[in-house]
Design an enzyme around this catalytic site. Structure first.
Site, PDB file in Angstrom:
ATOM      1  N   SER A  46      -8.754  -1.450  -1.347  1.00 33.77           N
ATOM      2  CA  SER A  46      -9.409  -0.152  -1.134  1.00 33.77           C
ATOM      3  C   SER A  46     -10.637   0.004  -2.023  1.00 33.77           C
ATOM      4  O   SER A  46     -11.681   0.468  -1.562  1.00 33.77           O
ATOM      5  CB  SER A  46      -8.439   1.000  -1.422  1.00 33.77           C
ATOM      6  OG  SER A  46      -7.497   1.101  -0.400  1.00 33.77           O
ATOM      7  N   TYR A  49      -1.488  -0.300   8.650  1.00 38.32           N
ATOM      8  CA  TYR A  49      -2.534  -1.093   9.294  1.00 38.32           C
ATOM      9  C   TYR A  49      -2.465  -0.947  10.810  1.00 38.32           C
ATOM     10  O   TYR A  49      -1.426  -0.568  11.357  1.00 38.32           O
ATOM     11  CB  TYR A  49      -2.369  -2.582   8.945  1.00 38.32           C
ATOM     12  CG  TYR A  49      -2.687  -2.906   7.521  1.00 38.32           C
ATOM     13  CD1 TYR A  49      -3.999  -2.868   7.072  1.00 38.32           C
ATOM     14  CD2 TYR A  49      -1.684  -3.263   6.626  1.00 38.32           C
ATOM     15  CE1 TYR A  49      -4.300  -3.179   5.758  1.00 38.32           C
ATOM     16  CE2 TYR A  49      -1.980  -3.572   5.313  1.00 38.32           C
ATOM     17  CZ  TYR A  49      -3.293  -3.531   4.880  1.00 38.32           C
ATOM     18  OH  TYR A  49      -3.591  -3.832   3.591  1.00 38.32           O
ATOM     19  N   GLN A  81      -1.330   2.817  -5.602  1.00 36.54           N
ATOM     20  CA  GLN A  81      -2.727   3.166  -5.327  1.00 36.54           C
ATOM     21  C   GLN A  81      -3.697   2.772  -6.443  1.00 36.54           C
ATOM     22  O   GLN A  81      -4.770   2.261  -6.155  1.00 36.54           O
ATOM     23  CB  GLN A  81      -2.850   4.649  -4.991  1.00 36.54           C
ATOM     24  CG  GLN A  81      -2.647   4.874  -3.496  1.00 36.54           C
ATOM     25  CD  GLN A  81      -2.735   6.314  -3.073  1.00 36.54           C
ATOM     26  OE1 GLN A  81      -3.053   7.186  -3.874  1.00 36.54           O
ATOM     27  NE2 GLN A  81      -2.441   6.572  -1.820  1.00 36.54           N
ATOM     28  N   ARG A  91       0.837  -1.202   0.000  1.00 38.01           N
ATOM     29  CA  ARG A  91       0.000   0.000   0.000  1.00 38.01           C
ATOM     30  C   ARG A  91       0.865   1.244   0.000  1.00 38.01           C
ATOM     31  O   ARG A  91       0.863   2.043   0.931  1.00 38.01           O
ATOM     32  CB  ARG A  91      -0.974  -0.070   1.155  1.00 38.01           C
ATOM     33  CG  ARG A  91      -1.994  -1.148   0.853  1.00 38.01           C
ATOM     34  CD  ARG A  91      -3.013  -1.272   1.899  1.00 38.01           C
ATOM     35  NE  ARG A  91      -4.330  -1.069   1.337  1.00 38.01           N
ATOM     36  CZ  ARG A  91      -5.441  -1.204   2.038  1.00 38.01           C
ATOM     37  NH1 ARG A  91      -5.392  -1.506   3.300  1.00 38.01           N
ATOM     38  NH2 ARG A  91      -6.606  -1.035   1.469  1.00 38.01           N
ATOM     39  N   ASP A 132      -4.820  -0.782  -5.979  1.00 39.54           N
ATOM     40  CA  ASP A 132      -5.247  -1.171  -4.637  1.00 39.54           C
ATOM     41  C   ASP A 132      -6.693  -1.675  -4.645  1.00 39.54           C
ATOM     42  O   ASP A 132      -7.647  -0.924  -4.418  1.00 39.54           O
ATOM     43  CB  ASP A 132      -5.083   0.037  -3.704  1.00 39.54           C
ATOM     44  CG  ASP A 132      -5.306  -0.327  -2.259  1.00 39.54           C
ATOM     45  OD1 ASP A 132      -5.824  -1.427  -1.984  1.00 39.54           O
ATOM     46  OD2 ASP A 132      -4.974   0.500  -1.388  1.00 39.54           O
TER      47      ASP A 132
HETATM   48  P1  NAD Z   1      -8.463  -2.750   7.517  1.00 32.57           P
HETATM   49  O1  NAD Z   1      -9.593  -3.206   6.666  1.00 32.57           O
HETATM   50  O2  NAD Z   1      -7.337  -3.673   7.760  1.00 32.57           O
HETATM   51  O3  NAD Z   1      -9.061  -2.335   8.953  1.00 32.57           O
HETATM   52  C1  NAD Z   1     -10.161  -1.457   9.055  1.00 32.57           C
HETATM   53  C2  NAD Z   1      -9.940  -0.500  10.197  1.00 32.57           C
HETATM   54  O4  NAD Z   1     -10.115  -1.177  11.445  1.00 32.57           O
HETATM   55  C3  NAD Z   1      -8.553   0.135  10.242  1.00 32.57           C
HETATM   56  O5  NAD Z   1      -8.695   1.541  10.152  1.00 32.57           O
HETATM   57  C4  NAD Z   1      -8.019  -0.300  11.604  1.00 32.57           C
HETATM   58  O6  NAD Z   1      -7.226   0.698  12.205  1.00 32.57           O
HETATM   59  C5  NAD Z   1      -9.280  -0.540  12.381  1.00 32.57           C
HETATM   60  N1  NAD Z   1      -9.181  -1.361  13.593  1.00 32.57           N
HETATM   61  C6  NAD Z   1      -8.426  -2.462  13.830  1.00 32.57           C
HETATM   62  N2  NAD Z   1      -8.642  -2.927  15.085  1.00 32.57           N
HETATM   63  C7  NAD Z   1      -9.556  -2.098  15.653  1.00 32.57           C
HETATM   64  C8  NAD Z   1     -10.184  -2.062  16.923  1.00 32.57           C
HETATM   65  N3  NAD Z   1      -9.912  -2.951  17.868  1.00 32.57           N
HETATM   66  N4  NAD Z   1     -11.082  -1.062  17.163  1.00 32.57           N
HETATM   67  C9  NAD Z   1     -11.366  -0.143  16.208  1.00 32.57           C
HETATM   68  N5  NAD Z   1     -10.799  -0.142  14.994  1.00 32.57           N
HETATM   69  C10 NAD Z   1      -9.907  -1.096  14.715  1.00 32.57           C
HETATM   70  O7  NAD Z   1      -7.858  -1.372   7.026  1.00 32.57           O
HETATM   71  P2  NAD Z   1      -7.956  -0.644   5.609  1.00 32.57           P
HETATM   72  O8  NAD Z   1      -9.229   0.086   5.518  1.00 32.57           O
HETATM   73  O9  NAD Z   1      -7.676  -1.644   4.554  1.00 32.57           O
HETATM   74  O10 NAD Z   1      -6.784   0.416   5.650  1.00 32.57           O
HETATM   75  C11 NAD Z   1      -5.957   0.607   6.743  1.00 32.57           C
HETATM   76  C12 NAD Z   1      -4.928   1.703   6.486  1.00 32.57           C
HETATM   77  O11 NAD Z   1      -4.250   1.570   5.248  1.00 32.57           O
HETATM   78  C13 NAD Z   1      -5.477   3.087   6.485  1.00 32.57           C
HETATM   79  O12 NAD Z   1      -4.574   3.903   7.197  1.00 32.57           O
HETATM   80  C14 NAD Z   1      -5.449   3.532   5.096  1.00 32.57           C
HETATM   81  O13 NAD Z   1      -5.357   4.935   4.973  1.00 32.57           O
HETATM   82  C15 NAD Z   1      -4.199   2.857   4.663  1.00 32.57           C
HETATM   83  N6  NAD Z   1      -4.205   2.762   3.214  1.00 32.57           N
HETATM   84  C16 NAD Z   1      -3.138   3.267   2.530  1.00 32.57           C
HETATM   85  C17 NAD Z   1      -3.143   3.204   1.140  1.00 32.57           C
HETATM   86  C18 NAD Z   1      -2.011   3.752   0.328  1.00 32.57           C
HETATM   87  O14 NAD Z   1      -1.259   4.560   0.781  1.00 32.57           O
HETATM   88  N7  NAD Z   1      -1.887   3.281  -0.894  1.00 32.57           N
HETATM   89  C19 NAD Z   1      -4.186   2.635   0.477  1.00 32.57           C
HETATM   90  C20 NAD Z   1      -5.267   2.138   1.214  1.00 32.57           C
HETATM   91  C21 NAD Z   1      -5.248   2.198   2.597  1.00 32.57           C
END
Ligand code: NAD
Length: 360
Positions: free
Chosen positions: A127, A221, A121, A116, A124
Site C-alpha cells: 500500500s 483482492y 496496516q 492485509r 503494508d
Molecule cells: P491490486 O494492486 O492487486 O489491484 C489494483 C486494482 O485493480 C484493484 O482494486 C482490483 O480490484 C482492480 N482490478 C483487477 N482486475 C481488474 C479489471 N479487469 N478491471 C478493472 N480493475 C481491475 O490491489 P491493491 O490496490 O493492492 O488493493 C486491493 C484491495 O486490498 C483493496 O480493496 C484495498 O482496499 C485492500 N487493502 C486492504 C488493506 C487492509 O485492510 N490492511 C490494505 C491495503 C489494501
C-alpha cells in the site's frame, strides 16, 4: 540483534530499506549496520545514519537483513543459515529466487505476503509504495499531456478541464484519482470490485458503470474475470476511452499477468496527444501497446510504461517503506533477539522460506 541494511544493487533502484529517522524507533538492543552509500540515492547520507546511531559497515552477517529488492544470486551467496531476510521477495512470480533463499537456509519474509488485515496496516508496504505510484502516475499524465488539467478562464479564452479515466481503483488508483482531482481534472474511474464505487465517488470522481461486476477474495483482492467478462470489458471500454484525454491504468490480480483492458483499437480511437500511463507495465501492462520499461508514441498517443515508479520518488518511498519494515521488525524482535512466533498469522503469512507451520 544486528540489523543489516545493504545498498541496493538492482539497476535503477534508488530506495533504501531503512532511513535514519526510523533507527531511533527500533529501540535498544538493535544494532544497525548500514552499507556505505546505502541511502545516497534516496538523499540519506552515511553521516545521517551515523548520527542516528548506526554503524557503516557490512550488512550481510547481521541477524536480520532488510532490503528493498529480492537479493541477487551474489547477495544470496553472502547470506548464512538462520538469518532473517526482509524485502519484496516476489513470492508469487520469482519461484527460482525463493528456492535460492530456501537453499541458503534463511527465513525469507516477503513484504508482499504480509496479510492485509487491520493489525498489519502499518506493515503494508504494497500500500505505501502503491500510494507513491498512484501519485506519480497522475503527475506523469499531467506532464505528458499537451494541455492543462484544470479549467482556466483567461482573457485569451476558456480552457475546459482535462478528462482523466482511472482503471483499477485499489490503493494506487485511488491515489491517482485524488491527485488528478487536486490538479483540477474531471476524473472517472472503473474497478471490477463494485464496493469501491463509493470510495471513488467520495474523492469527487464518477464511477463508470460498465455493467461488469467481479468477485472479491477474502483478502480484498479482485478475482480474475472470466474470458467472456474480459472481452465484454474490453468492448465497453473501447467505446468509452476516446472521450478521455488521459487514461491511468492500475488493474492487477496478484500473481497473474495484468488484465488487458485497453486494446490497440481503443488507442487508435483516442485523440492525438492523449496519454496512457500504465502502472501495470511490470506485469505485462493493461494496454496492448504498452512497452514495459519505456515510453512510446503509438497512433499519436503517448504510452508511459515506466516501471518501479516508487524508485523515482526515493526519499518518501523509502521513508514509508522504512516505517513498514520497522513495524514488521516489532513483531519478530523481542528484547534484542529474533523470536519467530509461528502462531502469529502475520509472521506465518509473511514468511515464505523455512516457514514453520503453527500447531493447530
Ligand atoms: P491490486 O494492486 O492487486 O489491484 C489494483 C486494482 O485493480 C484493484 O482494486 C482490483 O480490484 C482492480 N482490478 C483487477 N482486475 C481488474 C479489471 N479487469 N478491471 C478493472 N480493475 C481491475 O490491489 P491493491 O490496490 O493492492 O488493493 C486491493 C484491495 O486490498 C483493496 O480493496 C484495498 O482496499 C485492500 N487493502 C486492504 C488493506 C487492509 O485492510 N490492511 C490494505 C491495503 C489494501
Amino acid at each position: 540483534m544486528r540489523l543489516g541494511i545493504p545498498r541496493e544493487s538492482v539497476a535503477g533502484e534508488r530506495r533504501v530499506a531503512l532511513v535514519p529517522e526510523t533507527i531511533t524507533r527500533l529501540g535498544d538492543g538493535v544494532q544497525v549496520l548500514v552499507e556505505e552509500g546505502a541511502g545516497e540515492a534516496a538523499a540519506f547520507a552515511d553521516a545521517a545514519y551515523r548520527e542516528a546511531g548506526a554503524t557503516i559497515g557490512s550488512p550481510w552477517e547481521a541477524d536480520v537483513v532488510a532490503k528493498v529488492a529480492a537479493p541477487t544470486v551474489d547477495e544470496v551467496a553472502r547470506l548464512h543459515e538462520d538469518q532473517v531476510v526482509i524485502g519484496f521477495l516476489q513470492p508469487l512470480t520469482d519461484h527460482e529466487g525463493i528456492e535460492r533463499l530456501a537453499r541458503a537456509g534463511v527465513h525469507g519474509f516477503a513484504l508482499e505476503s504480509v496479510p492485509r488485515i487491520t493489525r498489519a496496516q502499518p506493515m503494508d508496504a504494497l500500500s505505501s509504495q502503491a500510494t507513491v505510484s498512484g501519485y506519480k502516475a497522475a503527475l506523469l499524465a499531467a506532464d505528458r499531456l499537451p494541455r492543462f488539467l484544470p479549467m482556466l478562464m483567461t482573457a485569451a479564452g476558456t480552457i475546459p478541464p482535462a478528462k482523466v479515466l482511472v482503471l483499477g481503483a485499489g490503493v494506487a488508483g485511488l491515489q491517482a484519482i485524488a491527485t488528478a482531482r487536486r490538479l483540477g481534472a474531471v476524473v472517472s474511474a472503473f474497478d471490477v470490485r463494485p464496493a469501491v464505487a463509493e470510495q471513488v465517488e467520495s474523492l469527487g470522481a464518477t464511477f463508470l458503470d460498465l455493467g461488469i461486476h467481479g468477485e472479491e477474495t477474502a483478502g480484498g483482492y479482485a478475482q480474475e474475470l472470466t474470458a467472456e467478462q474480459q472481452a465484454a470489458q474490453r468492448d465497453a471500454l473501447q467505446d468509452r476511452i476516446p472521450q478521455f484525454d488521459a487514461v491511468i491504468t492500475t488493474a492487477a490480480i496478484p500473481g497473474r499477468p495484468a488484465p488487458k483492458l485497453v486494446t490497440a483499437a481503443a488507442v487508435r480511437g483516442m485523440r492525438a496527444g492523449s496519454v496512457i500511463v500504465d502502472l501495470a507495465a511490470e506485469t505485462g501492462g493493461n494496454c496492448e501497446l504498452t512497452e514495459p520499461g519505456s515510453e512510446v508514441e503509438r497512433e499519436g498517443v503517448t504510452i508511459v510504461g515506466l516501471t518501479n515508479l516508487p524508485s523515482t520518488m526515493p526519499t518518501h518511498a523509502s521513508q514509508l517503506l522504512s516505517r513498514n519494515i520497522a513495524s514488521l521488525l516489532g513483531l519478530i524482535v523481542a528484547d534484542g533477539a529474533v523470536v519467530l512466533d509461528w502462531d502469529d498469522e502475520i509472521v506465518s503469512g509473511a514468511c515464505v522460506t523455512r516457514k514453520k507451520v503453527a500447531a493447530l
